[in-house]
Enzyme design. Sequence first.
Site, PDB file in Angstrom:
ATOM      1  N   HIS A 127       0.855  -1.201   0.000  1.00 37.68           N
ATOM      2  CA  HIS A 127       0.000   0.000   0.000  1.00 37.68           C
ATOM      3  C   HIS A 127       0.883   1.240   0.000  1.00 37.68           C
ATOM      4  O   HIS A 127       1.701   1.414   0.889  1.00 37.68           O
ATOM      5  CB  HIS A 127      -0.874   0.031   1.260  1.00 37.68           C
ATOM      6  CG  HIS A 127      -1.985  -0.964   1.238  1.00 37.68           C
ATOM      7  ND1 HIS A 127      -3.019  -0.939   2.148  1.00 37.68           N
ATOM      8  CD2 HIS A 127      -2.237  -2.000   0.413  1.00 37.68           C
ATOM      9  CE1 HIS A 127      -3.852  -1.931   1.888  1.00 37.68           C
ATOM     10  NE2 HIS A 127      -3.393  -2.602   0.839  1.00 37.68           N
ATOM     11  N   PRO A 166      -2.344   0.350  19.200  1.00 35.00           N
ATOM     12  CA  PRO A 166      -2.266  -0.152  17.816  1.00 35.00           C
ATOM     13  C   PRO A 166      -2.484   0.903  16.727  1.00 35.00           C
ATOM     14  O   PRO A 166      -2.295   0.599  15.552  1.00 35.00           O
ATOM     15  CB  PRO A 166      -3.385  -1.202  17.767  1.00 35.00           C
ATOM     16  CG  PRO A 166      -4.345  -0.812  18.842  1.00 35.00           C
ATOM     17  CD  PRO A 166      -3.536  -0.145  19.910  1.00 35.00           C
ATOM     18  N   LYS A 192       2.669  -0.088  15.027  1.00 31.89           N
ATOM     19  CA  LYS A 192       4.122  -0.156  15.239  1.00 31.89           C
ATOM     20  C   LYS A 192       4.608  -1.402  15.982  1.00 31.89           C
ATOM     21  O   LYS A 192       5.808  -1.701  15.969  1.00 31.89           O
ATOM     22  CB  LYS A 192       4.601   1.083  16.025  1.00 31.89           C
ATOM     23  CG  LYS A 192       4.474   2.364  15.272  1.00 31.89           C
ATOM     24  CD  LYS A 192       5.522   2.442  14.177  1.00 31.89           C
ATOM     25  CE  LYS A 192       5.172   3.448  13.118  1.00 31.89           C
ATOM     26  NZ  LYS A 192       5.434   3.013  11.765  1.00 31.89           N
ATOM     27  N   TYR A 210       4.822   6.646   9.554  1.00 32.50           N
ATOM     28  CA  TYR A 210       3.973   5.479   9.296  1.00 32.50           C
ATOM     29  C   TYR A 210       4.740   4.392   8.537  1.00 32.50           C
ATOM     30  O   TYR A 210       4.675   3.214   8.910  1.00 32.50           O
ATOM     31  CB  TYR A 210       2.713   5.904   8.527  1.00 32.50           C
ATOM     32  CG  TYR A 210       1.604   4.891   8.606  1.00 32.50           C
ATOM     33  CD1 TYR A 210       0.736   4.874   9.699  1.00 32.50           C
ATOM     34  CD2 TYR A 210       1.440   3.927   7.625  1.00 32.50           C
ATOM     35  CE1 TYR A 210      -0.269   3.923   9.805  1.00 32.50           C
ATOM     36  CE2 TYR A 210       0.432   2.980   7.713  1.00 32.50           C
ATOM     37  CZ  TYR A 210      -0.417   2.986   8.804  1.00 32.50           C
ATOM     38  OH  TYR A 210      -1.417   2.042   8.910  1.00 32.50           O
TER      39      TYR A 210
HETATM   40  C1  PHB Z   1      -4.692  -4.300  11.171  1.00 35.36           C
HETATM   41  O1  PHB Z   1      -4.908  -5.180  12.017  1.00 35.36           O
HETATM   42  O2  PHB Z   1      -4.841  -4.520   9.964  1.00 35.36           O
HETATM   43  C2  PHB Z   1      -4.269  -2.962  11.631  1.00 35.36           C
HETATM   44  C3  PHB Z   1      -4.128  -2.705  12.989  1.00 35.36           C
HETATM   45  C4  PHB Z   1      -3.730  -1.443  13.408  1.00 35.36           C
HETATM   46  C5  PHB Z   1      -3.488  -0.452  12.463  1.00 35.36           C
HETATM   47  C6  PHB Z   1      -3.627  -0.715  11.116  1.00 35.36           C
HETATM   48  C7  PHB Z   1      -4.019  -1.978  10.699  1.00 35.36           C
HETATM   49  O3  PHB Z   1      -3.127   0.788  12.852  1.00 35.36           O
END
Ligand code: PHB
Length: 401
Positions: free
Chosen positions: A82, A303, A307, A395
């Site tokens: 992505h 989350p 990270k 990110y």
């Molecule tokens: C995911 O589980 O796909 C996920 C979790 C936290 C994020 C982004 C994606 O910040």
Amino acid sequence: MCPCLSVFLRGLFLVGIVGAGPAGLMLGHLLHRAGIDSVILESRSREYVVERVRAGVLEQGTVDLMHEAGVGDRLGREGMRHEGIYIRFGGARHRIDMAGLTGGRAITIYGQNEVVKDLMTLRFASGRPLHFEVTDLSVHDLDTRAPRVRFQHEGVQHEAACDFIAGCDGSHGVCRGAVPPSHLQTYEREYPFAWLGILASAPPTSQELVYSLSERGFALFSMRSPTITRLYLQCAPDEDVNGWSDDRIWGELIARLGSDDGWAPKPGAILQKGVTPMRSVVVEPMRYGRLFLAGDAAHIVPPTGAKGLNLAMADVRRLATAIEESYAGGGEARLDEYSDRGLRRTWRAQRFSWWMTSMLHRQEGETPFDYRRQLAELDYLVSSQAAMTSLAENYVGTPFD
Ligand code: PHB
Ligand code: APR
């Protein structure tokens, strides 16, 4: 335990690795490639470790490490690269072109349990030991050059004499607790909310992730494959999942994520539901004598910045290099800087995850002023090249050192 049932383990070089999550398995793999033996000890069953659904965003540094370490074939075929993410607020979605803003760096969607599966396959192929369902694990003599791990496996008491012990046993493991409290400082922050996460059998309706702040709270649209979506809703820390029927979950997701251009997630059968707590923890230092803490054993991030797994991978890469250098007669300078370098990366990730979390969640007791301020911050973010670049750099992650 009768001493006659005691088994003593010792190779030429031996690293005792506690925990077979992504951190422990990757460390074992990197050491194996350098010709260094290790024993990996895991308290759960193999099925549990493989099936546990966790995050799924790999930073560029993690992807590069997987390829460098020869564990990137399936990731290369099945991972979803992505180059941007969407930030949604005030009913509209705004794309942040991460690759364009960072000289081509991107993230890859590939479930943490897929990473674990790939690493486990290589571990079994290596013939080096990986024991599941160990009990009564304890670590000893950490401040000497001959630390030991004791554990029981299949009814037999074992003791491994090691050169190093890696505490890769996550946030509820035993290694962190084995450090004398006077040698460890813990920094913690609880967030007053959690995420209700679902895995759904529904093709993703957006090619890229959507992070949303709505009046009803935070929501996140993510995915695992062309047929599976992963979605999250801000909820109370003590939320009872049983109070959430499938219809209620989809209704709330669509209300929080749907945007003015007609975009919304597409409902499908919910395969799994669970509540993820949100907290930040950092322990300092990440080392005590010959014990090195890595991954969730040393730090937890909320989350929102995705990270956790990436920090774990950066830790074990540094640790593997430092151990290899010390066995090769290169001295212990890298081992000595393991903690300081890791803490620098960790605090940067904590800051970023805290910032994303605060910007995108609604808090009980907040005033209308607070919400307006959040919207203004988001408005600035998506209209300033500098602000978008700052988000994008953090990110996609800085290169591993
Ligand atoms: C995911 O589980 O796909 C996920 C979790 C936290 C994020 C982004 C994606 O910040
Ligand atoms: N003895 C042996 N193993 C243990 C013990 C113990 N006493 N206690 C815990 N473990 C095991 C757990 O069962 C788990 O499999 O240690 C492993 C730790 O793995 P993770 O929790 O996945 O942690 P880590 O490898 O550091 O990976 C970091 O995990 O935070 C999540 O998703 C987050 O991506 C991040 C990643």
